[in-house]
Structure formats: structure tokens, C-alpha cells
Design an enzyme around this catalytic site. Sequence first.
Site, PDB file in Angstrom:
ATOM      1  N   GLU A  97      24.084 -51.995 -38.716  1.00  0.00           N
ATOM      2  CA  GLU A  97      24.966 -52.756 -39.628  1.00  0.00           C
ATOM      3  C   GLU A  97      26.013 -51.847 -40.263  1.00  0.00           C
ATOM      4  O   GLU A  97      25.912 -50.632 -40.192  1.00  0.00           O
ATOM      5  CB  GLU A  97      24.138 -53.399 -40.760  1.00  0.00           C
ATOM      6  CG  GLU A  97      23.867 -54.889 -40.579  1.00  0.00           C
ATOM      7  CD  GLU A  97      25.094 -55.783 -40.780  1.00  0.00           C
ATOM      8  OE1 GLU A  97      26.211 -55.269 -41.011  1.00  0.00           O
ATOM      9  OE2 GLU A  97      24.934 -57.006 -40.687  1.00  0.00           O
TER      10      GLU A  97
ATOM     11  N   ARG B 234      16.416 -57.923 -51.010  1.00  0.00           N
ATOM     12  CA  ARG B 234      17.038 -56.634 -50.713  1.00  0.00           C
ATOM     13  C   ARG B 234      18.542 -56.867 -50.563  1.00  0.00           C
ATOM     14  O   ARG B 234      18.992 -57.973 -50.284  1.00  0.00           O
ATOM     15  CB  ARG B 234      16.479 -56.028 -49.421  1.00  0.00           C
ATOM     16  CG  ARG B 234      16.807 -56.814 -48.152  1.00  0.00           C
ATOM     17  CD  ARG B 234      16.650 -55.935 -46.920  1.00  0.00           C
ATOM     18  NE  ARG B 234      16.790 -56.633 -45.650  1.00  0.00           N
ATOM     19  CZ  ARG B 234      17.950 -56.906 -45.042  1.00  0.00           C
ATOM     20  NH1 ARG B 234      19.102 -56.584 -45.619  1.00  0.00           N
ATOM     21  NH2 ARG B 234      17.966 -57.499 -43.858  1.00  0.00           N
TER      22      ARG B 234
ATOM     23  N   ASN C 297      22.087 -56.743 -48.655  1.00  0.00           N
ATOM     24  CA  ASN C 297      22.533 -56.849 -47.278  1.00  0.00           C
ATOM     25  C   ASN C 297      23.924 -56.210 -47.201  1.00  0.00           C
ATOM     26  O   ASN C 297      24.108 -55.102 -47.671  1.00  0.00           O
ATOM     27  CB  ASN C 297      22.496 -58.298 -46.784  1.00  0.00           C
ATOM     28  CG  ASN C 297      22.454 -58.378 -45.272  1.00  0.00           C
ATOM     29  OD1 ASN C 297      21.775 -57.588 -44.623  1.00  0.00           O
ATOM     30  ND2 ASN C 297      23.189 -59.309 -44.690  1.00  0.00           N
TER      31      ASN C 297
ATOM     32  N   GLU D  49      13.317 -60.934 -44.833  1.00  0.00           N
ATOM     33  CA  GLU D  49      13.103 -61.864 -43.725  1.00  0.00           C
ATOM     34  C   GLU D  49      11.649 -61.879 -43.262  1.00  0.00           C
ATOM     35  O   GLU D  49      10.982 -60.855 -43.222  1.00  0.00           O
ATOM     36  CB  GLU D  49      14.012 -61.492 -42.546  1.00  0.00           C
ATOM     37  CG  GLU D  49      15.478 -61.712 -42.853  1.00  0.00           C
ATOM     38  CD  GLU D  49      16.391 -61.130 -41.791  1.00  0.00           C
ATOM     39  OE1 GLU D  49      17.073 -61.911 -41.118  1.00  0.00           O
ATOM     40  OE2 GLU D  49      16.412 -59.894 -41.648  1.00  0.00           O
TER      41      GLU D  49
ATOM     42  N   ASN E  78      26.683 -61.750 -46.594  1.00  0.00           N
ATOM     43  CA  ASN E  78      27.132 -60.999 -45.421  1.00  0.00           C
ATOM     44  C   ASN E  78      28.604 -60.647 -45.492  1.00  0.00           C
ATOM     45  O   ASN E  78      29.110 -60.318 -46.551  1.00  0.00           O
ATOM     46  CB  ASN E  78      26.768 -61.765 -44.142  1.00  0.00           C
ATOM     47  CG  ASN E  78      25.927 -60.902 -43.223  1.00  0.00           C
ATOM     48  OD1 ASN E  78      26.139 -59.699 -43.116  1.00  0.00           O
ATOM     49  ND2 ASN E  78      24.963 -61.495 -42.566  1.00  0.00           N
TER      50      ASN E  78
ATOM     51  N   ASP F 133      28.208 -63.025 -39.187  1.00  0.00           N
ATOM     52  CA  ASP F 133      27.562 -61.851 -39.773  1.00  0.00           C
ATOM     53  C   ASP F 133      28.635 -60.969 -40.422  1.00  0.00           C
ATOM     54  O   ASP F 133      29.355 -61.413 -41.307  1.00  0.00           O
ATOM     55  CB  ASP F 133      26.762 -61.126 -38.681  1.00  0.00           C
ATOM     56  CG  ASP F 133      25.657 -60.235 -39.227  1.00  0.00           C
ATOM     57  OD1 ASP F 133      25.850 -59.628 -40.294  1.00  0.00           O
ATOM     58  OD2 ASP F 133      24.607 -60.122 -38.583  1.00  0.00           O
TER      59      ASP F 133
END
Length: 299
Positions: free
Chosen positions: A18, A101, A103, A121, A154, A204
Amino acid sequence: MSSVRIECVAQERCGIGESPVWDEKEGALLYVDITGRKVCRWSPVTRQTQAVPVDAPVSSVALRKSGDYVITLGTRFAALKWKEELVTTITQVDKDKANTRFNDGKVDPAGRYFAGTMAEEIRPAVLERHQGSLYTLFPDLSVVKHFDQVDISNGLDWSLDHRTFFYIDSLSYSVDAFDYDLQTGKIGNRRSIYKLEKEESIPDGMCIDTEGKLWVACYDGGRVIRLDPETGKRLQTVKLPVDKTTSCCFGGKDYSEMYVTSASDGMDKEWLSRQPQAGGVFKITGLGAKGVPPYPFAG
């Protein structure tokens, strides 16, 4: 468009790769592996990846004006000294929640670090809904919460005139825009500018190019799409050899190369044998587009 070339440059398989960011000073690509708990730096010169291990899921990395980096780690904003492999907490969010958490995160043109949270998740993209929030870490290290009830916070970026903030809450399947006040960092007037089609799957990470068009990585869609935020039209689709494309940024000497991160978490042996490059980082050349250098955190 036949000149588009796609190459897997960092083959180390990330659980969830990511937050790619080009570090001009180092001439290297930064990114994170969220579940692998490491911050990575890939050099196009050596073709090698260095990694700094951390003690929690690390979901985004950003440049810092004073040197080194800032990261989002668990529910903390933290500073990372690369050579010393030293992480120090700046501040913590979501203190009332045991199961969230950070992202995705990105720095705005004024040097503020925007990042949002989500529930941990159960399986990829399966989680308790509406547990996340969007935050900003200001250069004076204070934190502001913009809103909550987020599913998966995101992709984020800002228009070239800095008057619009673009944002993705993945499970809304929408790319949204807000009015943006660069002086204060305040956002308002939320609206959807693009709804994803079925085969595009889940929006995303995202970045903007020098023409003000948005590039969105489609998780489970195996592609990056280029959107016009003014018309809400899709202009281009670039398909990748992996399904779980997670985020994108421009980099290289003139910001004409696109880097795309991907994930391998949630894929079984058979799926991975069909997509051996899952979790790798891809370089796309020949797009005919250029990106905007990332802004460093001013604190």
C-alpha cells in the site's frame, strides 16, 4: 495506447502492499506492507528493496520536511528514522475503539497529514461496518477528526488548484469530492463524482496527474482507472496481471512512471499459482501522463 508497458519491479510478495510514494531525494519508491508490518524502499538503481520492520500494521508512509518519514501505525501517527530503524509515536487516535487501525494516508499541499481508520478485517474487505474515521495530523502535531461512520478509509488527493479534496470510502464504491480550504484544512460539501462499475470492483488508493485527472486502483478489479473529476467519466483502463491492485502513485525522474502496489492476502495456493506476482509492485510506463510530486509533512 499500445505503448503502455507493465513490469513487476519489486517481487517480494506483500500481504497488503500500500501507499506508494516517490522519494525524490533518495530516487526511490517508498511503500508499506500493512500485514507484513514493514516499511519498504525500492531503488530503481540497485533493483533492491530495503525494509524496516515495525510493531503493528503500518498502512501509509509520507515524506517529512525535516527529513525521514512519518507513518500511520496501528492507531498511531508516528515518526520513522530510516537508518536507525527507529519509530516514535507522535499521537494516537480512536482511543475509544479496541478494533480499528489506520488505513490510507497522504499529505496535503500545506503539509498536513490526512489519514483514516477502519475496523480490523476478518477477511480481506470483510469487517465491522462504520467503525472508521478521517483525521488530520497538523504540523503542530495536533489532530482533528473530520467525520466518522467510515467503512474503509482509502484513497485521497487534492485538485491542482487545492480547492477540492478527493476521498474514497471503499465500500461505498464511490469516489467522492469535498470543497477544501487550504488555509484551515477544513472540508465540506461532500458529493460523489464517480460510482464504480461491477467489473471495476472496490476503489482503493488514488493519485492525481498534471492534467487534474484521477487514477484509482481497483482492489479485486486488477486494474487502475483514469477518471475525469469534472465530467465523472472514465477515460482509461489499465489492466494488471494481478487482481488485488491496491494503490498507485507517479514517480521516476520526471514523474512519468506509475507505480502500483498489490496484495496477496486472502488468496489460496491455486489463485497464487495463477498470479505469481500478487503482492508485488508494478511499474507502468508509456501512459502519456505525469504526476505531481508528493508533499512532505511540515511538522
